[in-house]
Design an enzyme around this catalytic site. Structure first.
Site, PDB file in Angstrom:
ATOM      1  N   SER A 185       0.790  -1.264  -0.055  1.00 54.64           N
ATOM      2  CA  SER A 185       0.063   0.048  -0.098  1.00 54.64           C
ATOM      3  C   SER A 185       0.798   1.349  -0.085  1.00 54.64           C
ATOM      4  CB  SER A 185      -0.737  -0.118   1.331  1.00 54.64           C
ATOM      5  OG  SER A 185      -1.979   1.028   1.086  1.00 54.64           O
ATOM      6  N   ASP A 219      -1.223   0.913  -3.610  1.00 57.86           N
ATOM      7  CA  ASP A 219      -2.058  -0.170  -4.365  1.00 57.86           C
ATOM      8  C   ASP A 219      -3.528   0.657  -4.876  1.00 57.86           C
ATOM      9  OD1 ASP A 219      -3.062   0.482  -1.816  1.00 57.86           O
ATOM     10  OD2 ASP A 219      -3.697  -1.716  -1.694  1.00 57.86           O
TER      11      ASP A 219
END
Length: 450
Positions: A103, A242
């Site tokens: 992420s 992400d």
């Protein structure tokens, strides 16, 4: 053994905590827990995607090897956002999915996140079952029962079409700057905004495997703010690595955060009769200004614990259609099973196009109250809700602030820290109240005598 799964899958330094061996074992264990052979004898199926980190290559290879060796057919979707992986699991009717990403973390980190059938996040029980299966002896299929690995050739096209179908209005005439964080949305976000009719300027979309989130994206908005002003854009959209988050910048370069995005979209959806039960789901960390704005608009706010998984649980429990976090995880349940930064950006831009109002004007639906957060370290966090002096101080502070202020004391989940958050009508009051409360917490709950 220390629990491997954190709040969002298994995450850590690639080739440190997260080795190829662990990735393979996790995949084999997940195949047992999540993969189920069909009644007609067909092998279980899984979709796998990743962000462009260099380490994603070897981790993806290990995961695919683990799944195939456990008898799972693998559809490799390549580099795509987490919400794309979730959508594709549902669209393909696969048994489960795997997203390889850390992420918003720096490039040396990576992570493995599993998605259940329908593209939904795993609950704690399923994660625990996978961990329990890690070291268990298991049957190893041979011959025709071994899984196969194939490229999911039209994965991105399916996702883009899905996003375009969600739009209430095209984006023709809008100039939008996109910051893709040199991450998983570097290909699909520019494509879908362009296909929707926007005139786009793209930054942070040249991933080299090591520059993800580096000085760009939703955690570093300065580059986006400068680009919006330089190009005279109507708005800017920032994703994280992400692309499950979205933050925005208006035409003057002012940041529009997740709370403001939710306020804009809640009011718009409610006016269109598409906000289920007139309710928005958000965490206790959302700005009090959001609650006041929703009250003014006749919309109910349902609060959850911090974390998008708790927002999702709250949305599922009530069948609600919109929820999210201040950080930019916004969930449109009519179109997604998780936060989707590209979808959120599209929906926000569509409101600008549909109403003819600037993002700056739309964001005035909510007034953000000054917020101060102090981390009090070295304290007994378990006593924060039971210490009489601390609780008395909280009640006094809340009474003093009234309806235009709020106090929240929250223990950290990972360290001996209590987070003291105060919102007030002005910054001076917020800072003074927070510092007073932090001092009381430090004195009352100190692990060492003060």
């Amino acid at each position: 053994m220390t629990r491997l799964f954190g709040t969002d899958g298994v995450r850590g330094l690639a080739n440190g905590l997260l080795t190829a061996e662990l990735a393979l074992q996790l995949a084999q264990a997940a195949a047992v827990v999540l993969g189920h052979r069909q009644s007609d004898g067909r092998r279980p199926t899984a979709v796998i995607a990743r962000d462009p980190r260099t380490s994603g290559d070897f981790i993806a290879a290990a995961v695919e090897a683990g799944l195939a060796s456990a008898g799972v057919d693998v559809f490799d979707a390549g580099v795509l956002p987490t919400p794309a992986a979730a959508f594709l699991v549902a669209d393909l009717n696969a048994d489960f999915g795997v997203m390889i990403s850390a992420s918003h973390n720096p490039a040396p980190d990576n992570g493995i996140k599993f998605l259940a059938r329908g593209g939904k996040k795993l609950d704690d029980a399923l994660e625990d079952a996978i961990e329990s299966e890690l070291l268990a002896p298991r049957h190893r299929p041979v011959g025709p029962d071994v899984g196969r690995i194939q490229r999911f050739a039209d994965a991105e096209d399916r996702y883009v079409v899905h996003l375009l179908q969600s739009l209430p209005h095209r984006l023709d005439g809008l100039k939008v700057v996109l910051d893709c964080a040199n991450g998983a949305a570097s290909g699909c976000s520019p494509q879908v905004f362009s296909d929707a009719g926007a005139d786009i300027v793209v930054i942070g979309a040249d991933p080299d495997g090591n520059n993800i989130n580096e000085g760009c994206g939703s955690t570093h908005l300065e580059m986006l703010q400068a680009a919006v002003l330089e190009h005279g854009a109507d708005l800017g959209i920032a994703h994280d690595g992400d692309a499950d988050r979205c933050l925005a910048v208006d035409h003057e370069g002012t940041v529009v955060d997740g709370d403001q995005i939710m306020a804009i979209m809640a009011v718009a959806l409610n006016s269109a009769g598409r906000l289920k039960d007139g309710t928005l789901v958000a965490t206790v960390m959302s700005n009090l200004g959001l609650k006041l704005a929703l009250r003014e608009a006749g919309i109910t706010l349902r609060e959850t614990a911090v974390g998008d998984r708790y927002v999702l649980e709250g949305m599922r429990d009530g069948g609600f259609s919109l929820g999210g976090e201040q950080s930019g995880h916004v969930i449109f349940a009519d179109y997604a099973t998780t936060g989707d930064g590209v979808l959120t950006g599209l929906q926000l831009a569509a409101q600008v196009a549909l109403t003819g109002r600037s993002l700056k004007e739309l964001s005035t639906v909510m007034t953000k109250l000054p917020q101060v957060l102090i981390n009090v370290k070295g304290v007994d966090k378990s006593s924060v809700n039971s210490d009489d002096e601390v609780q008395r101080a909280v009640r006094d502070a809340q009474e003093s602030l009234g309806e235009t202020g709020r106090v929240l004391l929250r223990p950290s989940g990972t360290e001996p820290v209590v987070r003291v958050m105060v919102e007030a009508a002005d910054m001076v009051t917020a800072e003074r109240t927070a510092e007073t409360l932090a001092g009381i917490v430090q004195h009352q709950l100190a692990l060492e005598p003060v």
